[in-house]
Design a protein around this motif. Structure first.
Motif, PDB file in Angstrom:
ATOM      1  N   LEU A 137     -23.455 -13.805  12.606  1.00 45.29           N
ATOM      2  CA  LEU A 137     -22.359 -13.678  11.644  1.00 45.29           C
ATOM      3  C   LEU A 137     -21.509 -14.941  11.598  1.00 45.29           C
ATOM      4  O   LEU A 137     -21.124 -15.394  10.520  1.00 45.29           O
ATOM      5  CB  LEU A 137     -21.478 -12.479  11.996  1.00 45.29           C
ATOM      6  N   THR A 138     -21.231 -15.504  12.753  1.00 45.50           N
ATOM      7  CA  THR A 138     -20.432 -16.738  12.803  1.00 45.50           C
ATOM      8  C   THR A 138     -21.139 -17.866  12.070  1.00 45.50           C
ATOM      9  O   THR A 138     -20.535 -18.574  11.255  1.00 45.50           O
ATOM     10  CB  THR A 138     -20.140 -17.127  14.262  1.00 45.50           C
ATOM     11  N   VAL A 139     -22.429 -18.034  12.321  1.00 43.44           N
ATOM     12  CA  VAL A 139     -23.196 -19.095  11.659  1.00 43.44           C
ATOM     13  C   VAL A 139     -23.231 -18.859  10.150  1.00 43.44           C
ATOM     14  O   VAL A 139     -23.015 -19.790   9.359  1.00 43.44           O
ATOM     15  CB  VAL A 139     -24.623 -19.187  12.245  1.00 43.44           C
ATOM     16  N   LEU A 140     -23.488 -17.622   9.719  1.00 45.65           N
ATOM     17  CA  LEU A 140     -23.538 -17.317   8.286  1.00 45.65           C
ATOM     18  C   LEU A 140     -22.169 -17.517   7.623  1.00 45.65           C
ATOM     19  O   LEU A 140     -22.087 -18.071   6.521  1.00 45.65           O
ATOM     20  CB  LEU A 140     -24.034 -15.894   8.058  1.00 45.65           C
ATOM     21  N   GLU A 141     -21.097 -17.085   8.282  1.00 42.31           N
ATOM     22  CA  GLU A 141     -19.761 -17.260   7.716  1.00 42.31           C
ATOM     23  C   GLU A 141     -19.399 -18.736   7.605  1.00 42.31           C
ATOM     24  O   GLU A 141     -18.814 -19.174   6.608  1.00 42.31           O
ATOM     25  CB  GLU A 141     -18.722 -16.504   8.545  1.00 42.31           C
ATOM     26  N   GLN A 142     -19.755 -19.526   8.612  1.00 37.43           N
ATOM     27  CA  GLN A 142     -19.488 -20.966   8.552  1.00 37.43           C
ATOM     28  C   GLN A 142     -20.289 -21.620   7.429  1.00 37.43           C
ATOM     29  O   GLN A 142     -19.773 -22.472   6.699  1.00 37.43           O
ATOM     30  CB  GLN A 142     -19.812 -21.627   9.896  1.00 37.43           C
ATOM     31  N   ALA A 143     -21.548 -21.213   7.269  1.00 37.66           N
ATOM     32  CA  ALA A 143     -22.372 -21.751   6.185  1.00 37.66           C
ATOM     33  C   ALA A 143     -21.781 -21.364   4.831  1.00 37.66           C
ATOM     34  O   ALA A 143     -21.707 -22.189   3.917  1.00 37.66           O
ATOM     35  CB  ALA A 143     -23.816 -21.242   6.309  1.00 37.66           C
ATOM     36  N   ASN A 144     -21.328 -20.117   4.698  1.00 36.89           N
ATOM     37  CA  ASN A 144     -20.689 -19.680   3.450  1.00 36.89           C
ATOM     38  C   ASN A 144     -19.444 -20.513   3.157  1.00 36.89           C
ATOM     39  O   ASN A 144     -19.212 -20.911   2.015  1.00 36.89           O
ATOM     40  CB  ASN A 144     -20.306 -18.196   3.521  1.00 36.89           C
ATOM     41  N   ASP A 145     -18.639 -20.768   4.182  1.00 39.46           N
ATOM     42  CA  ASP A 145     -17.427 -21.569   3.989  1.00 39.46           C
ATOM     43  C   ASP A 145     -17.765 -22.980   3.514  1.00 39.46           C
ATOM     44  O   ASP A 145     -17.113 -23.515   2.604  1.00 39.46           O
ATOM     45  CB  ASP A 145     -16.605 -21.633   5.280  1.00 39.46           C
ATOM     46  N   ARG A 146     -18.787 -23.581   4.121  1.00 39.54           N
ATOM     47  CA  ARG A 146     -19.180 -24.937   3.719  1.00 39.54           C
ATOM     48  C   ARG A 146     -19.710 -24.943   2.283  1.00 39.54           C
ATOM     49  O   ARG A 146     -19.369 -25.822   1.486  1.00 39.54           O
ATOM     50  CB  ARG A 146     -20.216 -25.506   4.682  1.00 39.54           C
ATOM     51  N   LEU A 147     -20.528 -23.964   1.939  1.00 36.80           N
ATOM     52  CA  LEU A 147     -21.066 -23.880   0.579  1.00 36.80           C
ATOM     53  C   LEU A 147     -19.957 -23.599  -0.439  1.00 36.80           C
ATOM     54  O   LEU A 147     -19.978 -24.133  -1.544  1.00 36.80           O
ATOM     55  CB  LEU A 147     -22.165 -22.818   0.494  1.00 36.80           C
ATOM     56  N   ARG A 148     -18.994 -22.755  -0.058  1.00 37.37           N
ATOM     57  CA  ARG A 148     -17.884 -22.447  -0.959  1.00 37.37           C
ATOM     58  C   ARG A 148     -17.084 -23.713  -1.275  1.00 37.37           C
ATOM     59  O   ARG A 148     -16.618 -23.902  -2.398  1.00 37.37           O
ATOM     60  CB  ARG A 148     -16.980 -21.387  -0.328  1.00 37.37           C
ATOM     61  N   ARG A 149     -16.926 -24.592  -0.298  1.00 35.58           N
ATOM     62  CA  ARG A 149     -16.221 -25.854  -0.539  1.00 35.58           C
ATOM     63  C   ARG A 149     -16.989 -26.725  -1.536  1.00 35.58           C
ATOM     64  O   ARG A 149     -16.394 -27.478  -2.294  1.00 35.58           O
ATOM     65  CB  ARG A 149     -15.996 -26.606   0.768  1.00 35.58           C
ATOM     66  N   ILE A 150     -18.309 -26.608  -1.541  1.00 31.52           N
ATOM     67  CA  ILE A 150     -19.135 -27.401  -2.461  1.00 31.52           C
ATOM     68  C   ILE A 150     -19.092 -26.825  -3.870  1.00 31.52           C
ATOM     69  O   ILE A 150     -18.925 -27.546  -4.843  1.00 31.52           O
ATOM     70  CB  ILE A 150     -20.593 -27.464  -1.964  1.00 31.52           C
ATOM     71  N   VAL A 151     -19.244 -25.499  -3.995  1.00 27.85           N
ATOM     72  CA  VAL A 151     -19.390 -24.884  -5.321  1.00 27.85           C
ATOM     73  C   VAL A 151     -18.116 -24.257  -5.853  1.00 27.85           C
ATOM     74  O   VAL A 151     -18.029 -23.954  -7.042  1.00 27.85           O
ATOM     75  CB  VAL A 151     -20.533 -23.840  -5.338  1.00 27.85           C
ATOM     76  N   GLY A 152     -17.142 -24.013  -5.013  1.00 32.30           N
ATOM     77  CA  GLY A 152     -15.892 -23.392  -5.444  1.00 32.30           C
ATOM     78  C   GLY A 152     -15.855 -21.912  -5.138  1.00 32.30           C
ATOM     79  O   GLY A 152     -16.875 -21.280  -4.894  1.00 32.30           O
ATOM     80  N   ASP A 153     -14.649 -21.375  -5.182  1.00 28.54           N
ATOM     81  CA  ASP A 153     -14.436 -19.973  -4.826  1.00 28.54           C
ATOM     82  C   ASP A 153     -14.886 -18.989  -5.882  1.00 28.54           C
ATOM     83  O   ASP A 153     -15.095 -17.826  -5.603  1.00 28.54           O
ATOM     84  CB  ASP A 153     -12.938 -19.716  -4.574  1.00 28.54           C
ATOM     85  N   ASP A 154     -15.027 -19.434  -7.115  1.00 25.97           N
ATOM     86  CA  ASP A 154     -15.260 -18.492  -8.206  1.00 25.97           C
ATOM     87  C   ASP A 154     -16.733 -18.189  -8.476  1.00 25.97           C
ATOM     88  O   ASP A 154     -17.056 -17.523  -9.436  1.00 25.97           O
ATOM     89  CB  ASP A 154     -14.609 -19.002  -9.484  1.00 25.97           C
ATOM     90  N   VAL A 155     -17.630 -18.612  -7.580  1.00 24.12           N
ATOM     91  CA  VAL A 155     -19.055 -18.435  -7.843  1.00 24.12           C
ATOM     92  C   VAL A 155     -19.527 -17.028  -7.498  1.00 24.12           C
ATOM     93  O   VAL A 155     -20.255 -16.422  -8.250  1.00 24.12           O
ATOM     94  CB  VAL A 155     -19.875 -19.496  -7.083  1.00 24.12           C
ATOM     95  N   LEU A 156     -19.125 -16.516  -6.378  1.00 17.81           N
ATOM     96  CA  LEU A 156     -19.597 -15.197  -5.947  1.00 17.81           C
ATOM     97  C   LEU A 156     -18.421 -14.302  -5.610  1.00 17.81           C
ATOM     98  O   LEU A 156     -17.447 -14.733  -5.019  1.00 17.81           O
ATOM     99  CB  LEU A 156     -20.482 -15.307  -4.704  1.00 17.81           C
ATOM    100  N   ALA A 157     -18.579 -13.031  -5.947  1.00 15.08           N
ATOM    101  CA  ALA A 157     -17.597 -12.046  -5.541  1.00 15.08           C
ATOM    102  C   ALA A 157     -17.785 -11.730  -4.075  1.00 15.08           C
ATOM    103  O   ALA A 157     -18.869 -11.828  -3.542  1.00 15.08           O
ATOM    104  CB  ALA A 157     -17.774 -10.778  -6.373  1.00 15.08           C
ATOM    105  N   GLU A 158     -16.709 -11.328  -3.444  1.00 11.07           N
ATOM    106  CA  GLU A 158     -16.783 -10.875  -2.055  1.00 11.07           C
ATOM    107  C   GLU A 158     -17.542  -9.565  -2.042  1.00 11.07           C
ATOM    108  O   GLU A 158     -17.230  -8.655  -2.777  1.00 11.07           O
ATOM    109  CB  GLU A 158     -15.373 -10.677  -1.512  1.00 11.07           C
ATOM    110  N   GLU A 159     -18.536  -9.451  -1.177  1.00  9.71           N
ATOM    111  CA  GLU A 159     -19.321  -8.227  -1.123  1.00  9.71           C
ATOM    112  C   GLU A 159     -19.210  -7.593   0.218  1.00  9.71           C
ATOM    113  O   GLU A 159     -18.963  -8.139   1.196  1.00  9.71           O
ATOM    114  CB  GLU A 159     -20.779  -8.512  -1.447  1.00  9.71           C
TER     115      GLU A 159
END
Length: 153
Positions: free
Chosen positions: A131-153
């Protein structure tokens, strides 16, 4: 990063994304929903006063027309109702009905089953690492693509 490791990571993430979507679609189909509808309906049940389509779209990080289409597809289930917004004839509030609230345990059960099935017998320590690795990867990707790409699921 070694090129073979890069390939392995990309294949694993792509495969997991596809498999997760299919597995989620199958679980949700059993309760009469499609992916995305579960999150929208669940979110509506968390707001006792309902939301406008614009507010709902913003919370889901989707465009209002997408929220409108999703609501139109959900309409036949009787899981929500529309009420006019006092003072603004153009707006309506979307509120979950009793039937919508009654579906939440099945949605949450589907989510829980999917999480359990995906991680299997993985121990608590390894789950926390994953979970930590996936959350960190999501955070890094979100910085690249922006917050508005995916809804929180």
């Amino acid at each position: 990063m070694d090129p073979s490791e890069v390939g392995r990571i990309n294949r694993a993430l792509n495969k997991m994304s596809k498999l997760y979507r299919v597995a989620k679609a199958r679980k949700l189909a059993a309760i009469g929903l499609h992916p995305g509808q579960d999150v929208l309906l669940w979110l509506l049940t968390q707001e006792p006063d309902g939301m406008t389509v614009k507010e709902l779209a913003a919370r889901l990080s989707i465009e209002p027309p997408t929220a409108t289409r999703t609501l139109a597809r959900l309409e036949g289930g009787g899981w929500f109702r529309r009420e006019p917004v006092p003072g603004d004839r153009r707006q309506v509030r979307i509120l979950a009905t009793e039937a919508g609230h009654a579906l939440v345990p099945a949605i949450e059960r589907a989510w829980a089953e999917l999480a359990e099935e995906a991680l299997g017998e993985t121990g608590e320590e390894w789950r926390e690492i994953a979970l930590t690795v996936l959350e960190q990867a999501n955070d890094r990707l979100r910085r690249i693509v922006g917050d508005d790409v995916l809804a929180e699921e």
